[in-house]
Write a protein that holds these residues in place. Sequence first.
Motif, short mmCIF file in Angstrom:
data_model
loop_
_atom_site.label_atom_id
_atom_site.label_comp_id
_atom_site.label_asym_id
_atom_site.label_seq_id
_atom_site.Cartn_x
_atom_site.Cartn_y
_atom_site.Cartn_z
N PRO A 11 23.15 45.43 48.94
CA PRO A 11 23.78 46.51 49.70
C PRO A 11 23.21 46.69 51.12
N GLU A 12 21.94 46.42 51.29
CA GLU A 12 21.32 46.62 52.62
C GLU A 12 21.52 45.40 53.50
N MET A 13 21.19 44.21 52.93
CA MET A 13 21.27 42.96 53.71
C MET A 13 22.18 41.99 53.00
N PRO A 14 23.50 42.18 53.13
CA PRO A 14 24.45 41.36 52.38
C PRO A 14 24.33 39.87 52.73
N GLU A 15 24.38 39.02 51.70
CA GLU A 15 24.30 37.58 51.90
C GLU A 15 25.56 37.14 52.66
N ILE A 16 25.33 36.43 53.74
CA ILE A 16 26.43 36.10 54.65
C ILE A 16 27.47 35.18 54.01
N GLU A 17 27.04 34.29 53.09
CA GLU A 17 28.02 33.37 52.47
C GLU A 17 29.05 34.16 51.68
N ALA A 18 28.56 35.14 50.89
CA ALA A 18 29.49 35.95 50.08
C ALA A 18 30.43 36.73 50.99
N VAL A 19 29.89 37.29 52.06
CA VAL A 19 30.72 38.07 52.98
C VAL A 19 31.77 37.17 53.63
N ARG A 20 31.36 35.94 54.00
CA ARG A 20 32.33 35.02 54.63
C ARG A 20 33.41 34.59 53.66
N THR A 21 33.05 34.39 52.41
CA THR A 21 34.06 34.06 51.39
C THR A 21 35.09 35.19 51.31
N ALA A 22 34.59 36.41 51.27
CA ALA A 22 35.50 37.58 51.20
C ALA A 22 36.34 37.67 52.47
N ALA A 23 35.71 37.45 53.63
CA ALA A 23 36.42 37.57 54.90
C ALA A 23 37.52 36.51 55.00
N SER A 24 37.26 35.32 54.47
CA SER A 24 38.29 34.28 54.57
C SER A 24 39.51 34.66 53.73
N ILE A 25 39.28 35.38 52.64
CA ILE A 25 40.41 35.86 51.82
C ILE A 25 41.21 36.90 52.61
N ILE A 26 40.51 37.84 53.25
CA ILE A 26 41.20 38.87 54.07
C ILE A 26 42.02 38.20 55.17
N LYS A 27 41.41 37.22 55.85
CA LYS A 27 42.11 36.54 56.97
C LYS A 27 43.38 35.84 56.51
N LYS A 28 43.38 35.37 55.25
CA LYS A 28 44.56 34.68 54.72
C LYS A 28 45.58 35.65 54.14
N GLY A 29 45.33 36.95 54.29
CA GLY A 29 46.30 37.93 53.78
C GLY A 29 46.02 38.38 52.36
N GLY A 30 44.81 38.07 51.85
CA GLY A 30 44.47 38.45 50.48
C GLY A 30 43.85 39.84 50.39
N LEU A 31 43.47 40.22 49.15
CA LEU A 31 42.96 41.56 48.87
C LEU A 31 41.53 41.50 48.34
N VAL A 32 40.62 42.21 49.02
CA VAL A 32 39.22 42.23 48.61
C VAL A 32 38.73 43.68 48.48
N ALA A 33 38.19 44.02 47.31
CA ALA A 33 37.57 45.34 47.15
C ALA A 33 36.13 45.26 47.65
N PHE A 34 35.68 46.33 48.29
CA PHE A 34 34.32 46.32 48.88
C PHE A 34 33.74 47.73 48.84
N PRO A 35 32.40 47.81 48.83
CA PRO A 35 31.77 49.13 48.79
C PRO A 35 31.76 49.78 50.16
N THR A 36 31.91 51.10 50.20
CA THR A 36 31.59 51.87 51.40
C THR A 36 30.55 52.90 50.92
N GLU A 37 30.09 53.76 51.81
CA GLU A 37 29.13 54.79 51.40
C GLU A 37 29.77 55.85 50.51
N THR A 38 31.12 55.94 50.53
CA THR A 38 31.80 56.98 49.74
C THR A 38 32.21 56.44 48.38
#
Length: 354
Positions: A11-38
């Motif tokens: 949660p504090e220092m997210p591993e960049i590979e996992a974040v990039r995997t998720a981001a590539s899904i978003i960029k392709k029009g996919g759906l990714v659930a993610f934590p916020t502070e709320t």
Amino acid sequence: MKKTLVLKVNPEMPEIEAVRTAASIIKKGGLVAFPTETVYGLGADALNSKAVRALFRAKQRPLDNPPIVHVGKIEDVYRLAAKVPTETEKLMKIFWPGPLTLIFKRSSIVPDVTVAGLDTIAVRMPGHNVALALIKESSCPIAAPSANLAGKPSPTTAEHVLEDLNGRIDAVLDAGPTRIGVESTVLDLTVDPPQILRPGGTPYEALKKVLGKVEFHPITVAEKQVPIEEARSPGMRHRHYAPKADLIVVEGEPSAVARKILELAETYRRNNVKVGVLATDETAAYYGDYVWRSLGSRNRLDVVAKNLFRLLREFDVEGVDIILAEGVPMEGLGLAVMNRLRKASGYKIVKAAS
Ligand code: TXA
Ligand code: MG
């Protein structure tokens, strides 16, 4: 059914590979659930109308209820908003990143579906490193309603997200439980004085200190259902936060509340109705004969808020037929809690006489 990828991250220092995997899904029009502070959000590229339509479908959310658009930098607001009033700039500087959503007149780059055809847009910068990293790596604003099926309590863990959406979304970034536990405060500054459309993680008291004058939309503090035409925020029209069981909120002075709950519980039990009691630490000892959970101490409304949605989901697992919930003080985060409880009850509110 698709396979939902679970990506564990720090949660504090997210591993960049996992974040990039998720981001590539978003960029392709996919759906990714993610934590916020709320709470956990279900994200899609806010500027891709096809992706946003898929987002509504996955959640089974009515198309007239627009999501909040999440940004990583204050500058991004100037692309999404047609106008940014000075007062709003001040709020962004003070409260962002954080649990405050602001309503702006929207710009023309925003697809209609993202704002449900309204001429305004709801924007916030989340205070969570995973959310901020995801937005940055995706290089787009992310539309994200809470990552639950429409009408259900919002998810505060990745497990809750999967309970509702496993097989319906591409991935979830799992960074453990969220810190605040209720959604952001939605504030409308397109009206004068500014109006709170949904009480949430940023307390009224903090906004009042900065703005001087701030009002509540009547629905946010309502004790009964308000006519649809008075609902300025689309989300006000829909049933929300509801566990499977019916829920009744019992409000008043704590010992009177406990007495009233025991009286109701006894009657239900005699009729073979399985009762769950949503208590506070101060009164929990009274409810030993029933399934009960404590939200925490009435003196720690931040803790109460953090536990609320998780405990509502736990009653579903226990299979209770009715939840009798104690009201808590309407101050600080207590206001957000009471707004959620009253809505979840469909405004079945009992006043306990002292
Ligand atoms: O904390 C949160 O706000 C979470 C996390 C994921 O950021 N998000 C969230 O989104 O709770 P959602 O979509 O479940 O709730 C958004 C609320 C709804 O009540 C919606 O009606 C209102 O914001 N809203 C969105 N756009 C609006 C607009 N243009 N004017 C008024 N209300 C708006
Ligand atoms: Mg929601």
